[in-house]
Design a protein around this motif. Structure first.
Motif: not given
Length: 302
Positions: A52-81
């Motif tokens: 129950g200790v507050p910490t900045p939220a994690i919106h997504g995780v990339l674990s391998t280079h094969g997941e790099l194409p997912l980055l654009e989708g994770l950033l959709y609608g986000r103006s700061d991160f």
């Protein structure tokens, strides 16, 4: 470590050196099996959620280079991160994005990048360029902290944080770390940030050091640094105590940021905290450790 109090001897100052820190603080009080909790920011975030200790939220995780194409989708609608390594060290490998225009992103240092630039940065993280031991890492997409208004004058670029060193789960020493233009918005002292000593009881600033100089004003804004009250000081100390006990390390550094709307958020913890906090306070940690031991004599495992 250079000291700024003239000819006073290190022993008189009660300075805790690296060798003594390793032998008497880390070896005696920090079980090796618990290091992984603080070394991995994703694991630390999960621990914070459980206790129950507050910490900045994690919106997504990339674990391998094969997941790099997912980055654009994770950033959709986000103006700061924030993009950062799960097992980074020394404040390296962190991209703070403060503004977005279509597919262009402005970093906290004022420079702009694009999606290709972010992909390249994330690839470097995955390759272990910024991680402990250079091992392959994971990319965390994290909430950007918006600095509390009380820091507007003294943290003109980036976010200030509070570093607390705890010994046997009790706060021993604290400092406020401030970014500068020279540090590219990072609060790390070795990258050009400012260390401001904090009275551990009252939460007020009383000394400040930048490089090898004692200062009283921020070098960029000229705003005074001393006699400032850190908001929610009691809550910050309580967060640090709770986290240290949950982690199970008796000598630990806890870094806390103060968000403008969410208040104190635990940013990360360190099983091998540096000792420059003594420089910011012009006081030795040995004295504080001895005071804590005097209140309750040490028992192995306590």
């Amino acid at each position: 470590m250079r000291w700024l109090l003239g000819g006073r001897r290190l022993r008189q100052l009660g300075i805790l050196g690296i060798n003594r820190r390793n032998a008497e603080c880390i070896l005696d009080h920090n079980p090796r099996s618990r290091f992984s909790v603080v070394d991995d920011k994703l694991e630390m975030a999960e621990l914070c959620r459980r206790i129950g200790v507050p910490t900045p939220a994690i919106h997504g995780v990339l674990s391998t280079h094969g997941e790099l194409p997912l980055l654009e989708g994770l950033l959709y609608g986000r103006s700061d991160f924030v993009l950062k390594p799960a097992r980074g060290s020394g404040g390296r490998g962190i991209a703070i994005i403060e503004e977005r225009e279509d597919d262009r992103f402005r970093r906290s240092n004022g420079k702009w990048t694009d999606l290709d630039g972010l992909h390249s940065f994330a690839s470097d993280i995955l390759s272990g360029m910024f991680s402990l031991g250079g091992q392959p890492d994971r990319v965390l997409l994290q909430q950007r902290v918006r600095a509390h208004p009380c820091f507007a004058e003294i943290a003109p670029r980036g976010v200030a944080d509070v570093r607390i060193i705890l010994y046997r789960f009790e706060p021993a020493m604290a400092m406020l770390r401030l970014p500068t233009y020279a540090s590219n918005g990072r609060a790390n002292l070795h990258q050009g940030g400012i260390g401001v000593g904090v009275d551990i009881e009252r939460g007020t600033t009383h000394l400040a050091v930048h490089g090898d100089e004692m200062i009283t004003r921020h070098p960029d804004t000229r705003a005074p640094l001393l006699d400032r009250q850190i908001p929610a000081w009691g809550a910050i100390l309580d967060m640090a105590r709770v986290t240290a006990r949950a982690v199970g390390l008796g000598f630990i550094g806890i870094d806390i940021v103060i968000d403008e709307s969410e208040g104190p958020l635990l940013l990360e913890a360190n099983a091998r905290p540096g000792l420059t906090i003594q420089l910011a306070n012009q006081r030795g940690l040995r004295e504080m450790i001895e005071q804590i031991d005097a209140r309750e004599p040490y028992r192995r495992g306590s």
